[in-house]
Scaffold this active site. Sequence first.
Site, PDB file in Angstrom:
ATOM      1  N   HIS A   1     -11.655  -1.923   1.681  1.00 42.72           N
ATOM      2  CA  HIS A   1     -11.349  -3.901   1.672  1.00 42.72           C
ATOM      3  C   HIS A   1     -12.835  -4.741   1.773  1.00 42.72           C
ATOM      4  O   HIS A   1     -12.882  -4.167   3.820  1.00 42.72           O
ATOM      5  CB  HIS A   1     -10.339  -4.161   1.918  1.00 42.72           C
ATOM      6  CG  HIS A   1      -8.799  -4.107   1.524  1.00 42.72           C
ATOM      7  ND1 HIS A   1      -8.082  -5.067   1.400  1.00 42.72           N
ATOM      8  CD2 HIS A   1      -8.326  -2.611   1.804  1.00 42.72           C
ATOM      9  CE1 HIS A   1      -7.069  -4.441  -0.094  1.00 42.72           C
ATOM     10  NE2 HIS A   1      -7.180  -3.088   0.801  1.00 42.72           N
TER      11      HIS A   1
ATOM     12  N   CYS B   1      -8.507  -3.453  -4.268  1.00 43.53           N
ATOM     13  CA  CYS B   1      -7.675  -2.503  -3.495  1.00 43.53           C
ATOM     14  C   CYS B   1      -6.617  -2.930  -4.898  1.00 43.53           C
ATOM     15  O   CYS B   1      -7.125  -2.542  -6.050  1.00 43.53           O
ATOM     16  CB  CYS B   1      -6.637  -3.130  -2.115  1.00 43.53           C
ATOM     17  SG  CYS B   1      -5.601  -1.954  -2.082  1.00 43.53           S
TER      18      CYS B   1
ATOM     19  N   GLU C   1     -14.080  -7.029   2.161  1.00 38.21           N
ATOM     20  CA  GLU C   1     -12.910  -8.539   2.843  1.00 38.21           C
ATOM     21  C   GLU C   1     -12.849  -8.731   4.381  1.00 38.21           C
ATOM     22  O   GLU C   1     -11.966  -9.171   4.926  1.00 38.21           O
ATOM     23  CB  GLU C   1     -11.746  -9.665   2.008  1.00 38.21           C
ATOM     24  CG  GLU C   1     -11.235  -8.724   2.013  1.00 38.21           C
ATOM     25  CD  GLU C   1     -10.736  -8.046   1.183  1.00 38.21           C
ATOM     26  OE1 GLU C   1     -11.188  -7.086   0.919  1.00 38.21           O
ATOM     27  OE2 GLU C   1      -9.187  -7.672   0.589  1.00 38.21           O
TER      28      GLU C   1
END
Lengths: 219, 82
Positions: A195, A86, A197
């Site tokens: 994302h 991002c 994560e």
Amino acid sequence: MRACVVTFPGSNCDRDLAVAFERVLGVRVDRVWHKRTRLDRYDLIGIPGGFSYGDHLRPGAIAARSPVMQEVVRQANDGALVLGPCNGFQILTEAGLLPGALIRNRGLAFVCRRVDLVVEGTDSPYTRGLERGRTLRLPIAHHDGGYVVDDEGLRRLEGEGRIALRYKDNPNGSTADIAGVLGGPRNNVLGLMPHPERAIEPLLGGVDGRALLAPLLAA
Amino acid sequence: MQARVSIRFKDGVLDPEAAAIEGALRGLGFDGVRGVRRVRVIELDLDTNEPEAAWASVERMCERLLANPVIEDASVEILKEG
């Protein structure tokens, strides 16, 4: 493996990224403030998502000129793994570690949802072992995710197998549906708008983010 | 001395915000608009009073920070003593 995550003013996924490294890779993660001019040698450096410097001037532009980024660029060129989801992707393009740039989403709206991505370039420490054509479902949350690269840059990315991921259903107007790009001397740099994560626990709606992190244990 | 930097997308980069402005103008009945470009302007107050030194310095600022050469072109004007 030595790992760190850099924090800029306005980063908001730095802890998520550090926790993802810890949970998936079993490493201790140092947290590094962007003012640092010297950095220990790391095997893995996370450039997190968020809104560094409030996206002023251009997203990632001011963070990319932070003192620590000279060290990040040096270590990346030396083969260290650098992962930027991002805002991290925006910072890595602004720092010149990855080609292209990210501009306002084609539809102008902030887009926040899960998207399907197709794995393409499998010759990297992140995607090695993944099947080409495999679908990963990851969350996106961005306003400036339109990836722009000129025709020559696109030909080079495609020719060198450096498009890591493409969107199945392009959410932001990115050139050639590109969602993630590889760079560095051994494809050791990965920038992507999704994302990973945020997708490492079933409780959070998916674990496909682990697929891009787990291969790093063998890197 | 003052400088004005005008930053715009390179030809070929589709600017969705400019497209939205163009669409809104059409919606208001302004049919005669054939193109819309957004230009970001940054004005700088500089210590120097030498136009050439000012110009060279601002050009370097454009290369280092103010514009992203991948997608943007910057043009620099040196203004009269401000």
